[in-house]
Each structure stands twice: as structure tokens, then as C-alpha cells.
Scaffold this motif. Sequence first.
Motif, PDB file in Angstrom:
ATOM      1  N   VAL A 144     -31.318  14.737  -6.121  1.00 53.20           N
ATOM      2  CA  VAL A 144     -31.005  15.921  -6.921  1.00 53.20           C
ATOM      3  C   VAL A 144     -30.160  16.829  -6.036  1.00 53.20           C
ATOM      4  O   VAL A 144     -30.554  17.165  -4.918  1.00 53.20           O
ATOM      5  N   ILE A 145     -28.993  17.189  -6.537  1.00 54.19           N
ATOM      6  CA  ILE A 145     -28.010  17.963  -5.774  1.00 54.19           C
ATOM      7  C   ILE A 145     -27.702  19.242  -6.536  1.00 54.19           C
ATOM      8  O   ILE A 145     -27.701  19.253  -7.770  1.00 54.19           O
ATOM      9  N   VAL A 146     -27.419  20.323  -5.829  1.00 54.60           N
ATOM     10  CA  VAL A 146     -26.869  21.516  -6.468  1.00 54.60           C
ATOM     11  C   VAL A 146     -25.590  21.908  -5.732  1.00 54.60           C
ATOM     12  O   VAL A 146     -25.407  21.582  -4.561  1.00 54.60           O
ATOM     13  N   GLY A 147     -24.712  22.613  -6.430  1.00 53.82           N
ATOM     14  CA  GLY A 147     -23.456  23.013  -5.815  1.00 53.82           C
ATOM     15  C   GLY A 147     -22.904  24.279  -6.422  1.00 53.82           C
ATOM     16  O   GLY A 147     -23.119  24.572  -7.605  1.00 53.82           O
ATOM     17  N   GLY A 148     -22.161  25.013  -5.599  1.00 46.41           N
ATOM     18  CA  GLY A 148     -21.611  26.295  -6.015  1.00 46.41           C
ATOM     19  C   GLY A 148     -20.259  26.160  -6.687  1.00 46.41           C
ATOM     20  O   GLY A 148     -19.370  26.982  -6.471  1.00 46.41           O
ATOM     21  N   ASP A 149     -20.093  25.135  -7.470  1.00 43.91           N
ATOM     22  CA  ASP A 149     -18.874  24.917  -8.237  1.00 43.91           C
ATOM     23  C   ASP A 149     -19.293  24.223  -9.522  1.00 43.91           C
ATOM     24  O   ASP A 149     -20.129  23.310  -9.494  1.00 43.91           O
ATOM     25  N   SER A 150     -18.730  24.635 -10.641  1.00 49.57           N
ATOM     26  CA  SER A 150     -19.182  24.103 -11.928  1.00 49.57           C
ATOM     27  C   SER A 150     -18.916  22.621 -12.082  1.00 49.57           C
ATOM     28  O   SER A 150     -19.455  21.975 -12.976  1.00 49.57           O
ATOM     29  N   HIS A 151     -18.068  22.050 -11.214  1.00 46.84           N
ATOM     30  CA  HIS A 151     -17.799  20.611 -11.289  1.00 46.84           C
ATOM     31  C   HIS A 151     -18.628  19.817 -10.282  1.00 46.84           C
ATOM     32  O   HIS A 151     -18.274  18.686  -9.929  1.00 46.84           O
ATOM     33  N   THR A 152     -19.741  20.400  -9.852  1.00 45.94           N
ATOM     34  CA  THR A 152     -20.709  19.642  -9.058  1.00 45.94           C
ATOM     35  C   THR A 152     -21.443  18.724 -10.030  1.00 45.94           C
ATOM     36  O   THR A 152     -22.502  19.064 -10.560  1.00 45.94           O
ATOM     37  N   ARG A 153     -20.866  17.575 -10.290  1.00 45.52           N
ATOM     38  CA  ARG A 153     -21.380  16.638 -11.304  1.00 45.52           C
ATOM     39  C   ARG A 153     -21.272  15.223 -10.740  1.00 45.52           C
ATOM     40  O   ARG A 153     -20.469  14.416 -11.178  1.00 45.52           O
ATOM     41  N   THR A 154     -22.075  14.939  -9.757  1.00 45.97           N
ATOM     42  CA  THR A 154     -21.942  13.698  -9.010  1.00 45.97           C
ATOM     43  C   THR A 154     -22.155  12.476  -9.900  1.00 45.97           C
ATOM     44  O   THR A 154     -23.005  12.497 -10.797  1.00 45.97           O
ATOM     45  N   PRO A 155     -21.410  11.372  -9.652  1.00 48.11           N
ATOM     46  CA  PRO A 155     -21.604  10.152 -10.444  1.00 48.11           C
ATOM     47  C   PRO A 155     -22.830   9.357 -10.013  1.00 48.11           C
ATOM     48  O   PRO A 155     -23.191   8.386 -10.671  1.00 48.11           O
ATOM     49  N   THR A 156     -23.458   9.742  -8.911  1.00 45.23           N
ATOM     50  CA  THR A 156     -24.724   9.154  -8.491  1.00 45.23           C
ATOM     51  C   THR A 156     -25.768  10.254  -8.433  1.00 45.23           C
ATOM     52  O   THR A 156     -25.458  11.417  -8.190  1.00 45.23           O
ATOM     53  N   GLY A 157     -27.023   9.887  -8.666  1.00 42.27           N
ATOM     54  CA  GLY A 157     -28.073  10.887  -8.729  1.00 42.27           C
ATOM     55  C   GLY A 157     -27.851  11.810  -9.917  1.00 42.27           C
ATOM     56  O   GLY A 157     -27.209  11.444 -10.904  1.00 42.27           O
ATOM     57  N   VAL A 158     -28.360  13.014  -9.798  1.00 41.77           N
ATOM     58  CA  VAL A 158     -28.098  14.037 -10.820  1.00 41.77           C
ATOM     59  C   VAL A 158     -27.836  15.345 -10.088  1.00 41.77           C
ATOM     60  O   VAL A 158     -28.497  15.662  -9.094  1.00 41.77           O
ATOM     61  N   SER A 159     -26.840  16.074 -10.546  1.00 42.83           N
ATOM     62  CA  SER A 159     -26.453  17.303  -9.844  1.00 42.83           C
ATOM     63  C   SER A 159     -26.300  18.439 -10.829  1.00 42.83           C
ATOM     64  O   SER A 159     -25.893  18.237 -11.982  1.00 42.83           O
ATOM     65  N   PHE A 160     -26.621  19.620 -10.347  1.00 43.35           N
ATOM     66  CA  PHE A 160     -26.597  20.814 -11.180  1.00 43.35           C
ATOM     67  C   PHE A 160     -25.757  21.892 -10.505  1.00 43.35           C
ATOM     68  O   PHE A 160     -26.072  22.324  -9.391  1.00 43.35           O
ATOM     69  N   PRO A 161     -24.692  22.323 -11.131  1.00 49.35           N
ATOM     70  CA  PRO A 161     -23.935  23.450 -10.583  1.00 49.35           C
ATOM     71  C   PRO A 161     -24.696  24.744 -10.803  1.00 49.35           C
ATOM     72  O   PRO A 161     -25.498  24.849 -11.735  1.00 49.35           O
ATOM     73  N   ALA A 162     -24.446  25.705  -9.943  1.00 48.40           N
ATOM     74  CA  ALA A 162     -25.183  26.963 -10.061  1.00 48.40           C
ATOM     75  C   ALA A 162     -24.420  28.073  -9.364  1.00 48.40           C
ATOM     76  O   ALA A 162     -23.472  27.828  -8.612  1.00 48.40           O
ATOM     77  N   ALA A 163     -24.860  29.288  -9.620  1.00 51.92           N
ATOM     78  CA  ALA A 163     -24.244  30.457  -9.007  1.00 51.92           C
ATOM     79  C   ALA A 163     -24.685  30.607  -7.557  1.00 51.92           C
ATOM     80  O   ALA A 163     -25.621  29.952  -7.090  1.00 51.92           O
ATOM     81  N   SER A 164     -24.010  31.497  -6.846  1.00 52.65           N
ATOM     82  CA  SER A 164     -24.134  31.569  -5.393  1.00 52.65           C
ATOM     83  C   SER A 164     -25.531  31.883  -4.891  1.00 52.65           C
ATOM     84  O   SER A 164     -25.958  31.360  -3.852  1.00 52.65           O
ATOM     85  N   ASP A 165     -26.283  32.723  -5.598  1.00 51.16           N
ATOM     86  CA  ASP A 165     -27.624  33.047  -5.112  1.00 51.16           C
ATOM     87  C   ASP A 165     -28.551  31.845  -5.243  1.00 51.16           C
ATOM     88  O   ASP A 165     -29.388  31.593  -4.366  1.00 51.16           O
ATOM     89  N   ILE A 166     -28.379  31.075  -6.306  1.00 50.42           N
ATOM     90  CA  ILE A 166     -29.205  29.875  -6.487  1.00 50.42           C
ATOM     91  C   ILE A 166     -28.841  28.829  -5.435  1.00 50.42           C
ATOM     92  O   ILE A 166     -29.717  28.147  -4.885  1.00 50.42           O
ATOM     93  N   ILE A 167     -27.548  28.719  -5.147  1.00 53.72           N
ATOM     94  CA  ILE A 167     -27.099  27.796  -4.108  1.00 53.72           C
ATOM     95  C   ILE A 167     -27.668  28.218  -2.752  1.00 53.72           C
ATOM     96  O   ILE A 167     -28.142  27.386  -1.961  1.00 53.72           O
ATOM     97  N   ALA A 168     -27.622  29.497  -2.470  1.00 54.59           N
ATOM     98  CA  ALA A 168     -28.168  29.994  -1.205  1.00 54.59           C
ATOM     99  C   ALA A 168     -29.657  29.681  -1.096  1.00 54.59           C
ATOM    100  O   ALA A 168     -30.147  29.298  -0.022  1.00 54.59           O
TER     101      ALA A 168
END
Length: 836
Positions: A506-530
Amino acid sequence: MEKLLAVLEAYKEKAIERKKTYSLDPRPLSKEEVEAVIEGLTLDNLAEENFVIFEEESLDKLLLRLISQEVRRGTFPSSYAKAEGLAKFVRGQLSSDYLSKNDALELLDKMQGGAAAVELVTLLEEGYYTEEILDILKDTVLVNPSEFNRLVALAEDNSTVKDVIKSWAERKFAQGWKLADKYQGLSIKVGNNITTGHLSPSKNADSRTDHPLHAQFIMDGREDEADFMDRLKALKEKNENIFFVAGSALGEGSSRKSATYTMLQVLGKPVDGEPEKKAGGVVVAKSMAPIFKISLMASAILPVICDTDSINEGDNLEVDIENKKLIINGEDEIDVKLPIPFQLDKIAAGGMTYFDAGNELQKWAVQYCLDHDIDFDQSKVPAPVEKEEERVPQTLAQKIVAMNRLDGKDTILAGETAEVKIRGVFSQDTTGPMTLEEYQLMAGGDFGAEFVVQSLCHTGECPSSEDRNRHKFIDEFVTKRGGVCLETGEGIIHTIGNRFVLPTDVIVGGDSHTRTPTGVSFPAASDIIAGAMKYGKQTMTMDESVRVIFKGQPKEGITARDLVSTLVVYADKTVGKDIYTGRIIEMEGVEFLDADERYILTNAVAERSASAGTVPADEVTTEAIKSNLEYLKSRPDAQKSPSVKDTIKAMGEYLANPVLLKGDDDADYAATIEIPLGEVTEPLVAKPHHPDNVAPLSEIAGVELDEVFIGSCVGGDLESIRAAARIVEGHKIPHEVNFVVCPASGDIYNELASDGSLAKLTAAGATITMPGCGLCMGNKRRIGAGSTALTTTTRNYQSRIGPADSQTYLGSAHVAAIAAILGKFPTVEEYFDMFK
């Protein structure tokens, strides 16, 4: 005195210039300015000296105002300087006629933890103001493990310290975290499709960490809302409480936290003792992008979903939380959808910074009490979860998230909330500075996530001096805490970051295109990423899934980029494209696609306002992981970066025993959409001004073009650019067409140079640029007024990459290359004749 006056004169000069240019108050004090103020408070006769910034003040009052009101909380360098200086006054190491020991201790209290917590625990260890400090700590949640462990050591011989830890276990710090029963205010009404780019324009990205300044650019590029700030000012003269009321699709676009910061600036009220910060607000809309909604809640803004058609600008609005109603002008009532109780609790706490820190602190304290047989009230401790006794059918996304649950349960269903391990975090350079500020606000130390990858892909091309200074700061900050900071030109965050990811992650990223083709990823805003960086975990509520099954294989000439548009076409034909909003799109039947093509698909769920996208792992996936492992081992930081070393180890362990998860056929999906690829007989293109505005190539054939751009994370991959090179070989691009190609990473650039693809492109008239995001965001590279562009980027919202009167189409690299040669969109026949 001379040194102090020199610092104050420099501060005054900056303050006057800022007021003159932007009509804004001064920026928060720097570390050096704080140190000068602390030292200045020790001088004599300050009350007899006056100083003028905007109005005359005696020096003692000026310095006290600056130290109490103009320094950031958290763990910024200036925060540490303030806390260390105040602690010296408490000890008596420094003395002042204007700041007593008690006054200094009170200011430490108002810092609410972070750097102050470090000094408070030190003072406690040294025996200063024991009773007062223990009282302060009971209400402090921004405490790091190092300070908690120091308190544990003190508790061995001090029962009153045990009482503090016990109070944390009993969650007494949260007694004041209560939501208002009702919210009241006047409405400011805006239209449909207000994107995060309208709230936080990309061309002003360099001002995002300056919240008051950046908020002044709201609605730039949205001509029908150009008078927004004037209307807001007029409404605030009647009532300081304003509700932001929008139509449908509010907050689509980038995950940028700066859009939420803008909402805070226009709706919130100043926070005492914290410069530039505002708090509170209500945002009402017909529908809202999930990332934006989550970002609002993380900043303690209340999002309300309802039919807004009957609301007019200037209406008196009241939100009744208990009855879930919105009342217009004291008469008409509308049913509303509010956040779930867990999310309302986060808003009541003042946002995720304090809520998450409090939750973590409580866990440490509970464990301490249990380990030391301390009796405490466990009514505020979350009840343990139990495993399901019978088989629970799971979607692929649910299986991945369930594997990472930290509460012992091995399943999860839509609507269930659980704390989940976040193995990795992506961060990029336009949202990254905000993330790192949030990290300091939440008093972060070394990264808790197993890996953090930070890029410089959005501002690497043609950087300003400010950009380069920012790059240096980002690099040092991330690397010092165990992360990886990519070099300028090394690659786009997704292109490189995807190489760190496993199918069970499970991955998160500070860009709305954090959408990895492996696993599952969720983009989020900067405070959530922090928060994910700091804790290596996140509490999330599982979204529903939509199952998309691709049937058959596409004909030659139909690309992964065309499959993206079929998501829209076939949803429209069946259940409606809104089915994707806030849900996970789980795609099956794409075994024929390689890893890069699968990312083109998962990336595109962002434009569907989906929360995530998945593709089942298979042999293609494991081969890609083997390649990624070799890439990681070849990195120059392979032996010294904790993020790289830990990922090399994790990949080796995974490949020794691969786990290839698939969703269960009897799992519960919100909808199932089948896409018969045999029916797709021509390329699909997105017309202005939305990626969902899909049309077949035949509909737009002949439309003339001024700009063609091949690049971005979904168009700058190796095979897309190789295909473009094959197509343009032997042709000349018309002089009136600006044809630009931007590889997604430095190693892709090198391969294209080695195999002759770049030579083919430049011979045809293409300009090759530094690997990175290029035109995609519109912050560095833009198109001209009235221009018509075809790009392989991700979005074509109005004003994103050019003026409001420009037009942007989206399509594949193949369509783009052929269109560049012709200077216009080809016919279907021309396309298939020229396709290579």
C-alpha cells in the motif's frame, strides 16, 4: 542593541515591501531573526526605545509580539530557536525585565509540543517547574518517541510522570475536541468543475508555501469567477462566516494541498500564536473529488455534499450536524451527506496533525500502562477487532489492504476503517515543500515509512534561483531522514517511484497520479503524505470497487492510451461514468499489456475521480520486479540510502516467494463494466476541456494544431517515444508546429539516445527537453494564447497549460507523432497507414 536594530531594520524592509506589493502581513520569523529577538529581550531600557514597522511600538512590546505571535509551531529551525531561547529564560540562564520565567513557560505551553516538547522534557529532567510542566504535557500530543521514552525513564522514580502517561492512555487530551452542533454563514456561490487548478493555479506553484500570497491567485484562469475576491470581500463586510458553495465536480485535478490552504485563507479565522495560519470553514458542493474532500477534512474544514441548485450567493446558511440538514434563510431544508463519525472526530480535533499524533501517543501510553500493571480507564481505548470465522470474498484492492492491516484482522470490506501499514511514500517538488512544512508542523523526526522517494521533476527544467535553493533544501531534508531524493533530470516521480513498489504494497503519494500498476496506491494531500512519512502507517476507510473487465485484445494501432478512454465510453453506455467517483477501479483482462502500459491505465483512474486503480499481478509483474531490483542495485546510493537498501531486501524476499493476488469472482463490487476491445476500431482522443470529453479520431480529423507534446509519466515512456521516432523518421515537421518530446526519466533518455530514436526525432524537427514533467502541469512550459495543442499528458482542463482561450486535446504518442507530421489530426485512414 546595534545587532538587534540591524535585524529589525532588515525585517522592516521586507515587511514594507510585502505590504506594498501584496497588501500582506510579514512572513514568519526565520531562525536567525528569532535568535536576535531572544537576545534582544535581555537588553536593558527597551521600553524607552521605540521602533516603527507599520506603527510605532516600544521595543519591549515589539519583541514580545514577535516572539509570541510570529514564530511557527512544530519543528522548524525557527521553532527550535524559540523553544531553546524560552527554556533558557525558564532556567535563568537568560534574564529579561520584560519576560519572566513564568511568561517564558507560558509561551512554551502555547507552542503545543514539537520543539517545545523537547525543551519541556529537558526542563522536567532538570527539576524546573515540575508541577507546571506536567500539567502542560497532559494536554500536549505532539510528542515524539524520543521524548516519550525520556518520560518513561523519569517515571521509574516519579509517580507524577506516570500520571501524565496514564492521562494520555485515557485520552484526556481530547476532552476539548468537540464539533459545533451547528455551523452558520453566508454563501459565496461558484459554478461547476472548479478544479484544484482554479483554487491553486499551477503557474503560481512557486508561491504555494506562502499561503496568504498563493490564495490571492484563486480563480486565475476561470473567467466566470474572476471577481471572486471582490465578492468575498463584500460578503465578509456583512458576516465574517462564509460558506464556499459549488456545483458538481469540485476539486478535481491535482492533489495539491495548496487548494485546501486557499480554502483556509478565504474561509478560516486567524490562529492565535501561529503566523499566517487560519482554521475552520465549510465547503458545500453537489459532488467533490475524493482527494480534495479528504484534504479538507485533514485540515478541519467541514465538507458538505448536497444539491446546491437552490442556494444563491448571499443566502444565510445553517448546517445542522445532528439532523444532517442544511437550512437556507431559516426556511428551506436540504438533506446533506456529512463525513462519517471517524472523520468528524478528526475535524473536531483541529485536523489530522493533532488527531493522528494523539492516537499514536495514546497507543504508546496504553502499552506502557499495560506493561507496568497501571490501572486506567480503558473506555477510550479502541476495542480489539476479531477475525472473520467464515470466508469473506475480497476484491483485489481489499486483499492488498487487508494484508497490511495492523490490528490483526486479515480481511477488510468497503466502509470498514482500519490502520494500515504504508510501506512507501512518493513526494514531488511542487507539493513536496508543503509536505515538508507539514512534516515539521507535526514534529516529525526520521521517516517511519520503509521508503520515501522524492523527485525534482516538476521544477527541474529551467529552474529559477529560488527553485534551486528549494531543491537543495528538499534534498538535504529528505536524505537526512532516510529517504531518496532524485536528481533533476533523473525522472518523474511515478516513473522512478513505481520501481520501488511490490504487488503487496500500500503506497501513498503527494501527487494525484500516484496510481502504481503494482500493489494499490492512494494519492493524498501534503499533510496526509507527511503523516505517512512520519508514522509509516495510515488509518483509512476502505472504498467500494468497480470491476472493469477488458474482453479480447485490441486491434493493431489501438494503444493503452485508447483503452484509457474506453473506461469513459463504456461506463457512459452502461452505468454512467460517475460510478467511478470515490471508488477503486479494478481492471482485469490486460495480460497483453507491459508494465508501462499498465501504468498508463492505472494512472488514468485519477481523471475518473477514482480513489485508486489496480491490475492483478502476474508473470509480467514479476519480470518487471526483477528488472526493478537490478535498477535499485545499480543506484549509486544502493549501499547507503535506507530507503534503497530496505527495498532491495524486500524485493529479494518477495521474489523468493511471489504472491500474485487476484480478486474473488464473488466479491462485492459497486458495478461491473465489460469492455469488448473488438469494438474499438479507431483511436480515441479527449477534447477540450476535460479528459472525459472523449471522441473518436474520425470526429476531430482535420483539426489544425500549433503544438504537439509527447511526454509525461504516461507518454514519456520508452516504447511510446520509440514509436513516435519510428513514425516521424524521414518526415519533416511543419515550421508552424512546435513539436516537443520529453522522456520521463534519464535512463529512458539514454536508451533513446543509444538506439537512435532521439536522432530520428530531432532530424524530423522535434525539440528534446530535459527528462521530467515538461508541459504536463503548466508551471514551467506553457502554450500560447489561442493555441491548439495535442499532448500525451494527463489533463486538459481549461488554463492548465495555457491561457483560457487555448485548446488542449489528449491522445496517444502514435496519434501525436502522426499529427505533428501533418500539422493536424489525421483521418482514421491516415492514422492506420502511418502507424508503425
